[in-house]
Design a protein around this motif. Structure first.
Motif, PDB file in Angstrom:
ATOM      1  N   SER A  30      84.278  -1.419  37.647  1.00  0.00           N
ATOM      2  CA  SER A  30      84.668  -2.682  38.277  1.00  0.00           C
ATOM      3  C   SER A  30      85.288  -2.363  39.628  1.00  0.00           C
ATOM      4  N   GLY A  31      85.485  -3.388  40.425  1.00  0.00           N
ATOM      5  CA  GLY A  31      86.190  -3.193  41.689  1.00  0.00           C
ATOM      6  C   GLY A  31      87.612  -2.710  41.430  1.00  0.00           C
ATOM      7  N   MET A  32      88.254  -3.251  40.391  1.00  0.00           N
ATOM      8  CA  MET A  32      89.637  -2.841  40.096  1.00  0.00           C
ATOM      9  C   MET A  32      89.709  -1.378  39.655  1.00  0.00           C
TER      10      MET A  32
ATOM     11  N   TYR B 269      93.165  -9.095  47.702  1.00  0.00           N
ATOM     12  CA  TYR B 269      92.669  -9.576  46.418  1.00  0.00           C
ATOM     13  C   TYR B 269      93.878  -9.551  45.457  1.00  0.00           C
TER      14      TYR B 269
ATOM     15  N   GLU C  90      92.548  -4.902  53.742  1.00  0.00           N
ATOM     16  CA  GLU C  90      91.378  -5.715  53.422  1.00  0.00           C
ATOM     17  C   GLU C  90      91.153  -6.549  54.672  1.00  0.00           C
TER      18      GLU C  90
ATOM     19  N   ASN D 267      91.650 -11.619  51.840  1.00  0.00           N
ATOM     20  CA  ASN D 267      91.344 -12.560  50.775  1.00  0.00           C
ATOM     21  C   ASN D 267      92.586 -13.359  50.398  1.00  0.00           C
TER      22      ASN D 267
ATOM     23  N   ASP E  82      89.307  -2.195  51.675  1.00  0.00           N
ATOM     24  CA  ASP E  82      88.488  -2.949  50.732  1.00  0.00           C
ATOM     25  C   ASP E  82      87.507  -3.762  51.581  1.00  0.00           C
TER      26      ASP E  82
ATOM     27  N   THR F 135      84.848  -5.483  50.594  1.00  0.00           N
ATOM     28  CA  THR F 135      84.062  -6.394  49.751  1.00  0.00           C
ATOM     29  C   THR F 135      83.539  -7.610  50.511  1.00  0.00           C
ATOM     30  N   PHE F 136      84.392  -8.224  51.347  1.00  0.00           N
ATOM     31  CA  PHE F 136      83.993  -9.463  52.037  1.00  0.00           C
ATOM     32  C   PHE F 136      82.849  -9.227  53.033  1.00  0.00           C
TER      33      PHE F 136
ATOM     34  N   SER G 186      84.177  -4.253  45.587  1.00  0.00           N
ATOM     35  CA  SER G 186      83.809  -4.818  44.303  1.00  0.00           C
ATOM     36  C   SER G 186      82.316  -5.088  44.446  1.00  0.00           C
TER      37      SER G 186
ATOM     38  N   THR H   5      80.583  -6.349  42.329  1.00  0.00           N
ATOM     39  CA  THR H   5      80.390  -7.636  41.654  1.00  0.00           C
ATOM     40  C   THR H   5      79.982  -8.719  42.655  1.00  0.00           C
ATOM     41  N   LYS H   6      80.371  -8.538  43.901  1.00  0.00           N
ATOM     42  CA  LYS H   6      80.211  -9.575  44.915  1.00  0.00           C
ATOM     43  C   LYS H   6      78.911  -9.360  45.720  1.00  0.00           C
TER      44      LYS H   6
ATOM     45  N   VAL I 148      79.602  -6.754  36.708  1.00  0.00           N
ATOM     46  CA  VAL I 148      80.886  -6.388  37.307  1.00  0.00           C
ATOM     47  C   VAL I 148      80.774  -4.900  37.629  1.00  0.00           C
ATOM     48  N   GLY I 149      81.168  -4.515  38.839  1.00  0.00           N
ATOM     49  CA  GLY I 149      81.087  -3.101  39.204  1.00  0.00           C
ATOM     50  C   GLY I 149      81.856  -2.836  40.481  1.00  0.00           C
TER      51      GLY I 149
ATOM     52  N   LEU J 101      82.641 -14.290  44.269  1.00  0.00           N
ATOM     53  CA  LEU J 101      82.062 -14.599  45.568  1.00  0.00           C
ATOM     54  C   LEU J 101      80.850 -13.697  45.807  1.00  0.00           C
TER      55      LEU J 101
HETATM   56  C1  PLP Z   1      86.590  -9.200  43.202  1.00  0.00           C
HETATM   57  C2  PLP Z   1      87.327  -8.366  44.138  1.00  0.00           C
HETATM   58  C3  PLP Z   1      87.960  -7.189  43.726  1.00  0.00           C
HETATM   59  C4  PLP Z   1      87.985  -6.742  42.281  1.00  0.00           C
HETATM   60  O1  PLP Z   1      86.721  -6.449  41.795  1.00  0.00           O
HETATM   61  P1  PLP Z   1      86.269  -6.600  40.263  1.00  0.00           P
HETATM   62  O2  PLP Z   1      84.845  -6.186  40.323  1.00  0.00           O
HETATM   63  O3  PLP Z   1      86.470  -8.010  39.859  1.00  0.00           O
HETATM   64  O4  PLP Z   1      87.123  -5.684  39.466  1.00  0.00           O
HETATM   65  C5  PLP Z   1      88.611  -6.430  44.682  1.00  0.00           C
HETATM   66  N1  PLP Z   1      88.649  -6.810  45.968  1.00  0.00           N
HETATM   67  C6  PLP Z   1      88.058  -7.941  46.395  1.00  0.00           C
HETATM   68  C7  PLP Z   1      88.151  -8.314  47.834  1.00  0.00           C
HETATM   69  C8  PLP Z   1      87.389  -8.758  45.503  1.00  0.00           C
HETATM   70  O5  PLP Z   1      86.816  -9.882  45.935  1.00  0.00           O
END
Ligand code: PLP
Length: 393
Positions: free
Chosen positions: A85-87, A111, A154, A158, A183, A185-186, A205, A207-208, A217-218, A337
């Protein structure tokens, strides 16, 4: 195939470098926990590192490696580690770089759980932290201590969309011998490559945007050099934060269309942001593509595009915001997201509800802030949906 001289979208399709012996055109799912050694000597060589080979899926797997190699290529890093997961990726960074007596500095609007665990869980291990407005380099400098080991950012953040100047942050961190992590992710590597600015570790993450289809989830970590990569890997594999091969396969598949998905969602986001900004019932809109964004110029310099995340507040605060969230039909009322579907959510009562009221206030996460992740539906339909819901306010 060697993709080093190829463009981003070609890398999305062809990077990875795992060749299947049976000749499959794409890397298959190696759904196995363990790998057969040819003989005892080969097993010993694999374990000693004298020869590269697969041993056990927690330690490495071809399907997972294909995904990791691709992210390394896209982020211009030394090596990557895919996580459950991202976490799991966030915790790998914290556990690798921080120990008893160490201090970390984070942006105040991260986040939610990335900040939450640092304030609630990590003090138990003697780790201290400060969360400040990292869009201001002076604010970061003010809280640096002799024991500061990590600057965790980040950008855009977020859900407040604040942008940190990566070049200036790296310069400050280097001066004080502090490692940096972003981070990403965005943005995904399509819109921003933090390692190119001198950042030490990038995480996502998956996941996004990277997976992009809201069905796994990853997470992933990309390290700038071998030393950091080996340190992170030690923690990742021994904490058991590894991803599963099937999840990795889906992320690798989703990643192929990252470029075209973001191009499309971003084009629509601009139209949605302009629509919202001109709407009489909307108090404000934060989107890096709008000239009204406080760091519009920095975003233009640092990112290859403004992305597909928009924050806005409806006049009338939370009650009015609830009317919108309860009446949209196309947009899905859900957290997360970066998927193909438009999602709408309310950070103060959802993703950031575990933060204290003071933490939310200091991070400018107002009670009326609504976060929109713009999908790839017809933009006319997305706007019509918001329009009918806003009429009810
Ligand atoms: C969702 C998210 C995470 C955590 O990721 P998971 O895959 O839910 O564990 C971390 N940082 C950002 C910016 C996220 O949007």
């Amino acid at each position: 195939m060697d993709t080093s001289d190829k463009g981003f979208n070609s890398k999305l399709i062809h990077s990875g470098g795992i060749v299947d012996e049976k000749g499959s055109a794409i890397t298959p799912i190696y759904q196995t926990s363990t790998f057969r050694f040819k003989d005892a000597d080969q097993g010993a060589r694999f374990f000693s590192g004298e020869e590269k080979g697969y041993i056990y899926t927690r330690l490495g797997n071809p399907t997972i490696e294909d995904l990791e190699n691709t992210l390394t290529d896209l982020e211009n890093g030394y090596g990557s580690l895919a996580t459950a997961s991202g976490m799991a990726a966030v915790n790998t960074v914290y556990l690798t770089l921080l120990g008893k007596g160490d201090h970390m500095i984070g942006h105040h609007a991260l986040y939610g759980p990335s900040r939450g665990i640092m304030e609630k869980l990590y003090p138990k291990f003697g780790i201290e932290s400060d969360f400040i407005d990292a869009t201001s380099i002076e604010e970061i400098e003010k809280v640096i201590r002799p024991n500061t080991k990590l600057l965790y950012l980040e950008t855009p953040a977020n859900p407040t969309m604040g942008i940190t100047d990566l070049t200036a942050a790296v310069e400050l961190a280097k001066k004080h011998n502090i490692l940096t992590c972003v981070d990403n992710t965005f943005c995904s590597p399509y819109l921003q490559k933090p390692l190119d600015f001198g950042i030490d570790i990038v995480l996502h993450s998956m996941t996004k945007f990277i997976n992009g289809h809201a069905d796994i989830v990853g997470g992933i970590l990309v390290a700038k050099d071998k030393v950091l990569f080996e340190q992170l890997k030690y923690v990742m594999i021994n904490m058991g934060f590894n991803i599963d091969p099937h999840q990795a396969f889906l992320a690798r598949r989703g990643l192929k269309t990252l470029g075209i998905r973001i191009d499309r969602a971003q084009e629509s986001s601009m139209k949605v942001a302009e629509y919202l900004e001109s709407h009489p019932k909307v108090e404000w809109v934060l989107y890096p593509g709008l000239k009204s964004h406080p760091q519009y110029e920095l975003g233009e310099r640092q990112m290859n595009g403004p992305g597909a995340m928009i924050s806005f507040e409806v006049k009338g605060g939370l009650e009015a915001g609830k009317t919108v969230m309860n009446n949209v039909e196309l947009a899905v009322l859900a957290v997360s997201l970066g998927g193909v579907e438009t999602l709408i959510q309310h950070p103060a009562s959802m993703t950031h509800s575990k933060l204290s009221r003071e933490a939310r206030d200091s991070a400018a996460i107002s009670d009326g802030l609504i976060r929109l992740s713009v999908g790839i539906e017809e933009v006319e339909d997305i706007i019509a949906d918001l329009d009918q819901a806003l009429k009810l306010v």
